[in-house]
Design an enzyme around this catalytic site. Structure first.
Site, PDB file in Angstrom:
ATOM      1  N   SER A   1       0.992  -1.323   0.328  1.00  0.00           N
ATOM      2  CA  SER A   1       0.530   0.221   0.156  1.00  0.00           C
ATOM      3  C   SER A   1       1.037   1.135   0.041  1.00  0.00           C
ATOM      4  O   SER A   1       0.744   2.384  -1.102  1.00  0.00           O
ATOM      5  CB  SER A   1      -0.680  -0.176   0.991  1.00  0.00           C
ATOM      6  OG  SER A   1      -2.109  -1.256   1.496  1.00  0.00           O
TER       7      SER A   1
ATOM      8  N   HIS B   1      -0.155   4.484   4.429  1.00  0.00           N
ATOM      9  CA  HIS B   1      -0.275   5.039   3.359  1.00  0.00           C
ATOM     10  C   HIS B   1      -0.197   7.064   3.260  1.00  0.00           C
ATOM     11  O   HIS B   1       0.402   7.270   2.121  1.00  0.00           O
ATOM     12  CB  HIS B   1      -1.717   4.787   3.703  1.00  0.00           C
ATOM     13  CG  HIS B   1      -2.384   3.375   3.589  1.00  0.00           C
ATOM     14  ND1 HIS B   1      -3.555   3.190   3.353  1.00  0.00           N
ATOM     15  CD2 HIS B   1      -2.054   2.167   3.150  1.00  0.00           C
ATOM     16  CE1 HIS B   1      -4.193   1.885   2.840  1.00  0.00           C
ATOM     17  NE2 HIS B   1      -2.827   1.733   3.190  1.00  0.00           N
TER      18      HIS B   1
END
Length: 234
Positions: A166, A212
């Protein structure tokens, strides 16, 4: 074969390449349907497949297979990232290798990340070039791990073990946003995508919002620097 001149560029155009419009005949190069996205797609087709994107997807999938096949959670125990553990053992490679591991009990974790890598990686690899693209992706994974570490140090979040691509994927989001802004293109779609994914990160448990954010800001910063120094070198 009948030839006619394009009303815009005045070049002779064969019958197969003539596109009738209200003002006469246009060639395929001058026709307004030839958008920038279509040009990029054609250029990608002409230059061959996005090799690095496909290699990253293949490598990550192979690693996932190894996670399933090798007993004793060897891959997880050897390559996952945990700041406190890395600090004690000095196993710094985990900043990067954790980005190639995924949840063994949830294949959608792998599938969604690889789909996003495939979706954005192809165009970014074309726009940046293979070397810059892989540097962007790997730096974004490391940036995500660094953000996880900083959150733990500053007590924004406990020290947890993180895995997944991610950080790298969000780095692609950040890179895409920077490129659209630098080129004067509409950046609203990518901003909406980032907002949706970040909301998902914050509101659902078990997702590392720190990775993220770290990956996204790293990807944006790396891309901006690449473009800045690339233009200065010309």
């Amino acid at each position: 074969m009948a030839y006619a001149r394009c009303k815009q560029c005045q070049k002779p155009t064969c019958g197969d390449c003539q596109i009738p419009v209200e003002v006469g005949i246009l060639c395929r190069s001058c026709h307004p349907d030839r958008t920038s996205t279509q040009k990029i797609t054609r250029a990608i087709m002409q230059q061959g497949s996005p090799l690095i994107t496909y290699l990253l997807i293949a490598l990550t999938t192979i690693v996932y297979g190894a996670q399933l096949l090798i007993p004793g959670h060897f891959m997880f125990n050897t390559f996952a990232f945990n700041w406190n553990y890395v600090l004690e053992t000095h196993q710094w490679w985990r900043f990067l290798t954790s980005g190639f591991l995924h949840s063994q009990g949830n294949i959608s974790h792998l599938a969604l990340n690889m789909f996003s890598l495939w979706l954005f990686g192809r165009e970014l690899e074309f726009r940046l070039g293979r070397i810059k693209f892989i540097a962007l992706y790997l730096c974004s994974i490391i940036g995500g791990s660094i953000a996880v570490s900083l959150a733990s140090i500053l007590s924004f979040a406990p020290s947890v073990t993180t895995i997944g691509a991610s950080g790298g994927v969000f780095g692609l989001f950040g890179a895409f946003w920077v490129l659209t802004r630098l080129r004067g293109e509409n950046s609203s779609p990518i901003l909406v995508l980032i907002a949706i994914n970040m909301a998902y990160s914050f509101f659902f448990p078990g997702i590392s919002w720190e990775a993220h954010l770290g990956g996204m800001f790293t990807g944006a910063a790396v891309t901006w620097l690449m473009q800045k120094f690339s233009h200065q070198g010309r």
